[in-house]
Design a protein around this motif. Structure first.
Motif, PDB file in Angstrom:
ATOM      1  N   ALA A  54       0.809  -1.219   0.000  1.00  0.00           N
ATOM      2  CA  ALA A  54       0.000   0.000   0.000  1.00  0.00           C
ATOM      3  C   ALA A  54       0.843   1.270   0.000  1.00  0.00           C
ATOM      4  CB  ALA A  54      -0.952  -0.004   1.198  1.00  0.00           C
ATOM      5  N   ARG A  55       1.951   1.273   0.771  1.00  0.00           N
ATOM      6  CA  ARG A  55       2.759   2.493   0.873  1.00  0.00           C
ATOM      7  C   ARG A  55       3.398   2.905  -0.448  1.00  0.00           C
ATOM      8  NH1 ARG A  55       3.712   0.615   6.170  1.00  0.00           N
ATOM      9  NH2 ARG A  55       5.502  -0.638   5.484  1.00  0.00           N
ATOM     10  N   PRO A  56       4.062   1.994  -1.186  1.00  0.00           N
ATOM     11  CA  PRO A  56       4.606   2.423  -2.485  1.00  0.00           C
ATOM     12  C   PRO A  56       3.535   2.935  -3.441  1.00  0.00           C
ATOM     13  CG  PRO A  56       5.584   0.351  -1.798  1.00  0.00           C
ATOM     14  CD  PRO A  56       4.470   0.626  -0.850  1.00  0.00           C
ATOM     15  N   ALA A  57       2.348   2.291  -3.425  1.00  0.00           N
ATOM     16  CA  ALA A  57       1.257   2.757  -4.277  1.00  0.00           C
ATOM     17  C   ALA A  57       0.840   4.166  -3.892  1.00  0.00           C
ATOM     18  CB  ALA A  57       0.073   1.800  -4.177  1.00  0.00           C
ATOM     19  N   LEU A  58       0.775   4.440  -2.593  1.00  0.00           N
ATOM     20  CA  LEU A  58       0.425   5.780  -2.123  1.00  0.00           C
ATOM     21  C   LEU A  58       1.478   6.794  -2.545  1.00  0.00           C
ATOM     22  CD1 LEU A  58      -1.331   7.703  -0.467  1.00  0.00           C
ATOM     23  CD2 LEU A  58      -0.048   6.992   1.566  1.00  0.00           C
ATOM     24  N   TRP A  59       2.747   6.416  -2.476  1.00  0.00           N
ATOM     25  CA  TRP A  59       3.818   7.339  -2.886  1.00  0.00           C
ATOM     26  C   TRP A  59       3.700   7.688  -4.372  1.00  0.00           C
ATOM     27  CZ3 TRP A  59       7.988   3.835  -0.218  1.00  0.00           C
ATOM     28  CH2 TRP A  59       7.886   3.992   1.166  1.00  0.00           C
ATOM     29  N   VAL A  60       3.407   6.683  -5.183  1.00  0.00           N
ATOM     30  CA  VAL A  60       3.243   6.927  -6.626  1.00  0.00           C
ATOM     31  C   VAL A  60       2.083   7.892  -6.862  1.00  0.00           C
ATOM     32  CG1 VAL A  60       2.606   5.874  -8.825  1.00  0.00           C
ATOM     33  CG2 VAL A  60       4.264   4.739  -7.335  1.00  0.00           C
ATOM     34  N   ILE A  61       0.962   7.636  -6.182  1.00  0.00           N
ATOM     35  CA  ILE A  61      -0.214   8.490  -6.354  1.00  0.00           C
ATOM     36  C   ILE A  61       0.087   9.919  -5.936  1.00  0.00           C
ATOM     37  CG2 ILE A  61      -2.548   8.924  -5.479  1.00  0.00           C
ATOM     38  CD1 ILE A  61      -2.866   5.849  -5.317  1.00  0.00           C
ATOM     39  N   GLU A  62       0.718  10.082  -4.782  1.00  0.00           N
ATOM     40  CA  GLU A  62       1.007  11.425  -4.295  1.00  0.00           C
ATOM     41  C   GLU A  62       2.010  12.152  -5.182  1.00  0.00           C
ATOM     42  OE1 GLU A  62      -0.508  13.124  -1.986  1.00  0.00           O
ATOM     43  OE2 GLU A  62      -1.860  11.423  -1.689  1.00  0.00           O
ATOM     44  N   PHE A  63       2.958  11.399  -5.745  1.00  0.00           N
ATOM     45  CA  PHE A  63       3.923  12.018  -6.652  1.00  0.00           C
ATOM     46  C   PHE A  63       3.223  12.641  -7.843  1.00  0.00           C
ATOM     47  CE2 PHE A  63       6.404  11.623 -10.571  1.00  0.00           C
ATOM     48  CZ  PHE A  63       7.481  12.445 -10.276  1.00  0.00           C
ATOM     49  N   TYR A  64       2.348  11.879  -8.475  1.00  0.00           N
ATOM     50  CA  TYR A  64       1.676  12.387  -9.675  1.00  0.00           C
ATOM     51  C   TYR A  64       0.642  13.458  -9.352  1.00  0.00           C
ATOM     52  CZ  TYR A  64       3.861   9.103 -12.853  1.00  0.00           C
ATOM     53  OH  TYR A  64       4.778   8.424 -13.622  1.00  0.00           O
ATOM     54  N   ARG A  65       0.053  13.393  -8.170  1.00  0.00           N
ATOM     55  CA  ARG A  65      -0.943  14.397  -7.798  1.00  0.00           C
ATOM     56  C   ARG A  65      -0.299  15.733  -7.436  1.00  0.00           C
ATOM     57  NH1 ARG A  65      -4.954  11.966  -3.401  1.00  0.00           N
ATOM     58  NH2 ARG A  65      -5.840  14.054  -3.648  1.00  0.00           N
ATOM     59  N   ASN A  66       0.984  15.737  -7.127  1.00  0.00           N
ATOM     60  CA  ASN A  66       1.639  16.944  -6.623  1.00  0.00           C
ATOM     61  C   ASN A  66       2.787  17.422  -7.499  1.00  0.00           C
ATOM     62  OD1 ASN A  66       0.355  17.451  -3.801  1.00  0.00           O
ATOM     63  ND2 ASN A  66       0.763  15.253  -3.820  1.00  0.00           N
ATOM     64  N   THR A  67       2.811  16.997  -8.745  1.00  0.00           N
ATOM     65  CA  THR A  67       3.810  17.487  -9.694  1.00  0.00           C
ATOM     66  C   THR A  67       3.107  17.930 -10.980  1.00  0.00           C
ATOM     67  OG1 THR A  67       4.186  15.186 -10.402  1.00  0.00           O
ATOM     68  CG2 THR A  67       5.757  16.130  -8.840  1.00  0.00           C
ATOM     69  N   PRO A  68       3.651  18.932 -11.673  1.00  0.00           N
ATOM     70  CA  PRO A  68       2.993  19.471 -12.873  1.00  0.00           C
ATOM     71  C   PRO A  68       2.977  18.462 -14.021  1.00  0.00           C
ATOM     72  CG  PRO A  68       4.629  21.001 -12.002  1.00  0.00           C
ATOM     73  CD  PRO A  68       4.856  19.698 -11.311  1.00  0.00           C
ATOM     74  N   PRO A  69       1.882  18.387 -14.760  1.00  0.00           N
ATOM     75  CA  PRO A  69       1.815  17.462 -15.908  1.00  0.00           C
ATOM     76  C   PRO A  69       2.912  17.708 -16.939  1.00  0.00           C
ATOM     77  CG  PRO A  69      -0.361  18.283 -15.359  1.00  0.00           C
ATOM     78  CD  PRO A  69       0.603  19.064 -14.526  1.00  0.00           C
TER      79      PRO A  69
END
Length: 226
Positions: A54-69
């Motif tokens: 769960a933690r690596p998946a959360l890190w991936v999600i947060e990375f993409y949600r908080n960086t510019p496209p």
């Protein structure tokens, strides 16, 4: 202001804009399809109940949600080939950037839809003899899909609009072709007005279809809930 509108130059190069629109829809359709697969995987990992998944998946999600496209586009086109040793054309890089980013958002849509269903729905389904997979398919999933659909559609529309960033990689999407037409006609007001109109008509038409789908899913969801 006495500006005289003249769409004749835009009309004369309508084939270029049509090709760009096809390119936009092509990249959006593939990115949404891959994003759904990526999102399901991430959502499953987050719901696994195991921290090491769960933690690596959360890190991936947060990375993409908080960086510019735009950073994702440049990274996929310029940086990723350095890691994998294979050059990527603009289409492949744009698909990778869009699908991974949208997958991170889709994951939260899928996870949120499933966890929003009350525990009593599971228990009621099991009380009448359903197994877990039957309860998921017949009771929980129809209700969850009805709740997932609006944010999923909204995110898909955002993805379609974000495809315009692919023009920065010289991918021949609608915006890139519009820039080419503008360089020929020198009529930016007309060119980009047409581009805006094309995006509006395409997304508005899709929104009408989505509303009908939402209505039908809402009916199915109410039936499943009872």
């Amino acid at each position: 202001m006495n500006y005289e509108w003249d769409f004749s130059g835009v009309w004369a190069h309508r084939d270029m804009l049509l090709a760009g629109f096809v390119g936009t829809m092509k990249i959006a359709a593939v990115a949404i399809a891959l994003g759904v697969v990526f999102g399901i995987v991430l959502a499953a990992l987050r719901l696994s109940g195991r921290g090491w998944l769960a933690r690596p998946a959360l890190w991936v999600i947060e990375f993409y949600r908080n960086t510019p496209p735009l950073v994702h586009f440049f990274w996929a086109f310029y940086a990723l080939p350095v890691l994998i040793g294979v050059s990527l054309d603009p289409y492949a890089a744009a698909v990778i950037a869009l699908s991974t980013q949208s997958g991170a958002f889709f994951a939260e849509v899928f996870r949120g839809g499933l966890v929003s269903i009350e525990r009593g729905q599971w228990e009621a389904a099991r009380a009448i003899g359903m197994r877990s997979h039957q309860a998921l398919r017949r009771v929980v999933l129809p209700q969850a899909l009805a709740r997932m659909l609006p944010p999923f559609i909204e995110r898909s529309f955002e993805l379609i609009k974000t495809t315009a960033l692919a023009s920065t990689l010289a991918y021949s999407d609608l915006l890139y072709q519009a820039m080419q037409v503008n360089s020929i006609t020198f009529r930016p007001l007309e060119v980009y007005t047409v581009v805006a109109a094309i995006f509006f008509l395409a997304l508005f038409s899709l929104s009408l279809v989505a509303r009908m789908a939402e209505h039908r899913l809402a009916i199915s969801s109410r039936a499943a809930g009872h």
